[in-house]
Design an enzyme around this catalytic site. Sequence first.
Site, short mmCIF file in Angstrom:
data_model
loop_
_atom_site.label_atom_id
_atom_site.label_comp_id
_atom_site.label_asym_id
_atom_site.label_seq_id
_atom_site.Cartn_x
_atom_site.Cartn_y
_atom_site.Cartn_z
N VAL A 87 0.81 -1.22 0.00
CA VAL A 87 0.00 0.00 0.00
C VAL A 87 0.84 1.28 0.00
CG1 VAL A 87 -2.03 -1.09 0.98
CG2 VAL A 87 -0.31 -0.09 2.51
N TYR A 178 10.34 8.25 12.87
CA TYR A 178 9.00 7.68 13.09
C TYR A 178 8.07 8.74 13.67
CZ TYR A 178 5.51 4.46 15.10
OH TYR A 178 4.35 3.80 15.45
#
Length: 282
Positions: A87, A178
């Site tokens: 994805v 992150y």
Amino acid sequence: MSGADVAPGAGAGPGTPLDDSPVPDYPGLSRLDGRGFVLLGAGNGIGRQTAHALTASGARVVCVDIDKQRAEAVAAETGSLAYAADVTRRDAVRGLFADSVRELGAVHGVVDIVGMARYKALAELDDEEWDWHFDIVLRHARLAIEYGAEAVAASGGGSLAFVASVSGLTAAPLHAAYGAAKAGLVSLVRSAAVEYGARGVRVNAVAPGVVWTPRVAGLLGEDGRARNAANAPLGRVAETSDIAAALLFLASPLSSYVTGQTLVVDGGVGVKFPYPTIGGAK
């Protein structure tokens, strides 16, 4: 309670019409009967629990994972459809939603679990690692909104729910890339909520703290679990089902007037007084 106990404006004063507004079927608002959902990252941990939460509430689900066997295993558990896709690729996401509309008839919701961290100090991050974080955390979310929100709008409206992180709201060692990507996701959720709201599409996120997924269990071990449980006001770390339950709320009509929000699910860790205690108080 006497009238003297009622704060001004808190109740029906003299001349105020009685509230005769309809009372909804509140338990029914948690149901998703017949609604089509696309679940990204369904193959393990939070994704697997979310597949169970959605299908138990009546949804028809396409379980998407980059690992075909994991997608098929969770789909078999939940009576869902399995779909393998990367994805982070535009063509894959475009094809996913086109195929999902054909299979389900309509897509009423998207739940996106996909995301991962590589722990490294900011000064040690190279360009590949930085780009990897933004692909796995943020790029795919943008694609999910671009194609998923259009599919949901075409169905008459519904919801998109993403998994962000407390790392995108605060800071932690070794989480620079992150955390930056998750902070971007929180901002993207707000922007999408504003842009798609008029088309009946709600967009929200859940921001977990430590969640006892298989990957985290392998990383921290039981000693790490005990340390994080002791750090949480609720005295435990989150189970994957805790996050799935929050996602189910955001996916369901129970949250029909909630959009652009990031719901923190961290057991109260983020609201604790962050400095050393005074006088030995716990």
